[in-house]
Design an enzyme around this catalytic site. Structure first.
Site, PDB file in Angstrom:
ATOM      1  N   CYS A 113       0.938  -1.311   0.155  1.00  0.00           N
ATOM      2  CA  CYS A 113       0.070   0.210   0.047  1.00  0.00           C
ATOM      3  C   CYS A 113       0.909   1.267   0.045  1.00  0.00           C
ATOM      4  O   CYS A 113       1.353   1.696  -1.112  1.00  0.00           O
ATOM      5  CB  CYS A 113      -0.985   0.017   1.244  1.00  0.00           C
TER       6      CYS A 113
ATOM      7  N   HIS B 176      -3.617  -5.490   0.679  1.00  0.00           N
ATOM      8  CA  HIS B 176      -3.335  -5.770   1.801  1.00  0.00           C
ATOM      9  C   HIS B 176      -3.077  -7.382   2.132  1.00  0.00           C
ATOM     10  O   HIS B 176      -4.203  -7.857   2.504  1.00  0.00           O
ATOM     11  CB  HIS B 176      -3.784  -5.137   3.109  1.00  0.00           C
TER      12      HIS B 176
ATOM     13  N   GLU C 177      -1.575  -9.035   4.311  1.00  0.00           N
ATOM     14  CA  GLU C 177      -1.716  -9.643   5.610  1.00  0.00           C
ATOM     15  C   GLU C 177      -3.098  -9.496   6.224  1.00  0.00           C
ATOM     16  O   GLU C 177      -3.204 -10.103   7.414  1.00  0.00           O
ATOM     17  CB  GLU C 177      -1.026  -8.394   6.418  1.00  0.00           C
TER      18      GLU C 177
ATOM     19  N   SER D 246       2.714 -12.575  38.700  1.00  0.00           N
ATOM     20  CA  SER D 246       1.312 -12.323  38.724  1.00  0.00           C
ATOM     21  C   SER D 246       0.319 -13.437  38.619  1.00  0.00           C
ATOM     22  O   SER D 246      -0.819 -13.372  39.107  1.00  0.00           O
ATOM     23  CB  SER D 246       0.797 -11.200  37.715  1.00  0.00           C
ATOM     24  N   GLY D 247       0.824 -14.612  38.257  1.00  0.00           N
ATOM     25  CA  GLY D 247      -0.030 -15.786  37.978  1.00  0.00           C
ATOM     26  C   GLY D 247      -0.528 -15.833  36.746  1.00  0.00           C
ATOM     27  O   GLY D 247      -1.164 -16.898  36.010  1.00  0.00           O
ATOM     28  N   GLY D 248      -0.151 -14.724  35.916  1.00  0.00           N
ATOM     29  CA  GLY D 248      -0.638 -14.824  34.312  1.00  0.00           C
ATOM     30  C   GLY D 248       0.536 -15.391  33.449  1.00  0.00           C
ATOM     31  O   GLY D 248       1.393 -15.776  34.021  1.00  0.00           O
ATOM     32  N   VAL D 249       0.106 -15.637  32.188  1.00  0.00           N
ATOM     33  CA  VAL D 249       0.764 -16.363  31.387  1.00  0.00           C
ATOM     34  C   VAL D 249       2.051 -15.866  30.992  1.00  0.00           C
ATOM     35  O   VAL D 249       2.982 -16.377  31.110  1.00  0.00           O
ATOM     36  CB  VAL D 249      -0.075 -16.940  29.941  1.00  0.00           C
ATOM     37  N   ASP D 250       2.157 -14.688  31.015  1.00  0.00           N
ATOM     38  CA  ASP D 250       3.616 -13.724  30.422  1.00  0.00           C
ATOM     39  C   ASP D 250       4.386 -14.120  31.550  1.00  0.00           C
ATOM     40  O   ASP D 250       5.637 -14.272  31.351  1.00  0.00           O
ATOM     41  CB  ASP D 250       3.045 -12.221  30.311  1.00  0.00           C
ATOM     42  N   SER D 251       4.003 -13.549  32.765  1.00  0.00           N
ATOM     43  CA  SER D 251       5.499 -13.671  33.911  1.00  0.00           C
ATOM     44  C   SER D 251       5.544 -15.080  34.312  1.00  0.00           C
ATOM     45  O   SER D 251       6.731 -15.462  34.564  1.00  0.00           O
ATOM     46  CB  SER D 251       4.727 -12.884  35.316  1.00  0.00           C
TER      47      SER D 251
END
Length: 512
Positions: free
Chosen positions: A79, A170, A172, A224-229
């Site tokens: 584009c 586009h 994508e 934190s208990g979250g997936v990232d940490s």
């Protein structure tokens, strides 16, 4: 590690380009268009120029030296990137009679490797206000549509050291039905990538890099208990073992029973984690506060105080680890150049400076779905991998208005019923994020022969890939009725339940 560089001109779709390439097992990086990069680097296999909300005919249009890049690498312009190249090298780009936005059918008029296995007259997605009217010398058209003369073009052999391909559509975006084919042809046949970037290769390379970077140094990480940490902790644990110490702070704003449940889960994983119950520290400072930004600032301030206090008890720490992921990195840098302002919730309020620690971010190159895949490969249980996102300020921004312990308890109890009903009905895993919001209003109700005047709770459930956009989840009425009845019958203080059917945008996922 081989990579494709994406130069970002501010398109809303730029992250999609990176995600599509990674789905093709090619590592990709997004950089602002004016970042100073060494394109002679052998790890760089190709360069993609993104779209943009701007026009190449603007007085201060975003610009790069495409000819210089083409001396080193093949370039794909999408584009704006296609329009920019046409204009810079002698073609013409003019404002369209009407904005061309939406679906179109592509007419491939010349065989080219970029369209190998792409079906002619396929649907593609347009989003542009300018049109390429003529091409520079030694360029030729590859495809067109009913409304535009140049839907795709390329540089003839010998024009540059490497080939340029321009696409007005586009690839994508999923609405472009040949998009994946076009991008696959670019990485396979033009950029000649090996397509070897996988979750397994990421884990292997990351652990080796962390071992080399950290050596025998001690590292602390806020969990934190979250997936990232948690995934960040597992990678670090593989690299340095018990030299990693996790600190999990209970701010009193977690879900019901969450503090102990998460601590127990971390113990099973073999992680070295310190649990700190700082409920009173947080709730005393939040008492009566209603402004959402003040809530966030108080939570951030108290977290730093608690984390600093606990960190100082551990001798010899040199690094602070964070679960920063790639969207955090992208969004903290302006498209007009590197920004000095990093989003506050990723900067941990100056903790590195206060503690005189260096930063390590094992996940800073991954999108959220990639973090989940790495977590699965590393052996994390689904209770971590498939856990719904939970806001950093927790229940503080799910209790609208002033914060009191009574209101927090009401919302925690209602949320506990809601989430457990979603799990027992099989709906939890069909939803990206769900939670309850306690509204700062009371309404009249009748329970038995008594009149009540109690709070209202709103149920929120959305589906999304990354939280940037979200659709409300169509939970069956029968299940909503069960949830409503159970909350009203079991949580004294709530007599009305409503369901939020707002999309993002224009609404946000959280209410504050």
């Amino acid at each position: 590690m081989e990579k494709i560089i994406i130069l970002d001109f501010g398109s809303q779709y730029t992250q999609l380009i990176a995600r599509r390439l990674r789905e093709l097992k090619v590592y990709s990086e997004i950089h602002p268009f004016n970042t100073n990069l060494d394109f002679s680097n052998q790890d760089i296999k190709g360069v993609i120029l993104s779209g943009s909300p701007c026009s190449v005919n603007d007085e201060d249009f975003f610009n790069v030296n495409v000819s210089e890049i083409l001396t080193h690498k093949p370039v794909l312009g999408i584009c704006y990137g296609a329009q920019l190249t046409a204009k810079l090298l002698g073609g013409s780009v003019e404002k369209s009679d009407k904005r061309e936005y939406g679906k179109a059918d592509i007419d491939i008029i010349q065989d080219h490797i970029i369209f190998t296995d792409a079906k002619d007259q396929s649907q593609v997605w347009m989003s542009h206000a300018d049109t390429i009217k003529s091409l520079p010398k030694d360029f030729e058209i590859l495809a067109q549509t009913n409304s535009i003369p140049v839907a795709a073009y390329h540089s003839k052999a010998g024009k540059f050291n490497h080939e340029f391909i321009g696409l007005q559509f586009h690839p994508e975006v999923t609405h472009s039905l040949i998009g994946d084919t076009v991008l696959r042809n670019y990485v396979q046949h033009i950029a000649r990538c090996s397509q070897s970037w996988t979750s397994e290769s990421f884990i292997e390379e990351s652990v080796a890099e962390l071992k080399n970077q950290l050596g025998d140094d001690k590292v602390i990480l806020g969990l934190s208990g979250g997936v990232d940490s948690t995934v960040a902790a597992m990678l670090l644990h593989r690299a340095i073992g018990d030299n990693l110490t996790g600190i999990f702070v209970n701010n009193g704003l977690l879900r019901k029973n969450e503090f102990q449940e998460v601590l127990d889960a971390y113990e099973v994983l073999g992680l070295n984690v310190i649990g700190v119950d700082a409920t009173d520290d947080f709730l005393n400072d939040l008492d009566g506060v209603s402004d959402p930004e003040k809530k966030r600032k108080i939570i951030g301030k108290v977290f730093i105080e608690v984390f600093e206090r606990e960190a100082n008890k551990i001798e010899g720490v040199k690094w602070l680890a964070q679960g920063t992921i790639y969207p955090d990195v992208i969004e903290s840098v302006s498209v007009k150049g590197p920004s000095a302002t990093i989003k506050s919730h990723h900067n941990v309020g100056g903790l590195p400076e206060k503690l005189n620690l260096k930063i390590v971010e094992p996940l800073r190159s991954l999108f959220k779905d990639e973090v989940r895949r790495v977590g699965r490969k590393i052996g994390l249980a689904s209770s971590f991998i498939d856990r719904h996102p939970f806001p950093g300020p927790g229940m503080a921004i799910r209790v609208l208005g002033s914060i009191t312990r009574e209101k927090l308890l009401l919302n925690q109890e209602a949320d506990y019923i809601y989430i457990n009903k979603l799990k027992s009905s099989g709906w939890y895993d069909k939803i990206w994020q769900a939670g309850t919001i306690l509204l700062p209003v009371k309404s009249v109700g009748v329970m038995g022969d008594e009149r009540t005047y109690e709070y209202t709770v709103a149920l929120r459930a959305v589906n999304s890939n990354d939280g940037m956009t979200a659709e409300w989840t169509n939970i069956p009425y029968e299940l909503l009725a069960e949830i409503s009845n159970e909350i009203i019958n079991q949580v004294k203080g709530i007599n009305r339940v409503v369901y939020d059917i707002s999309t993002k945008p224009p609404a946000t996922i959280e209410w504050e």
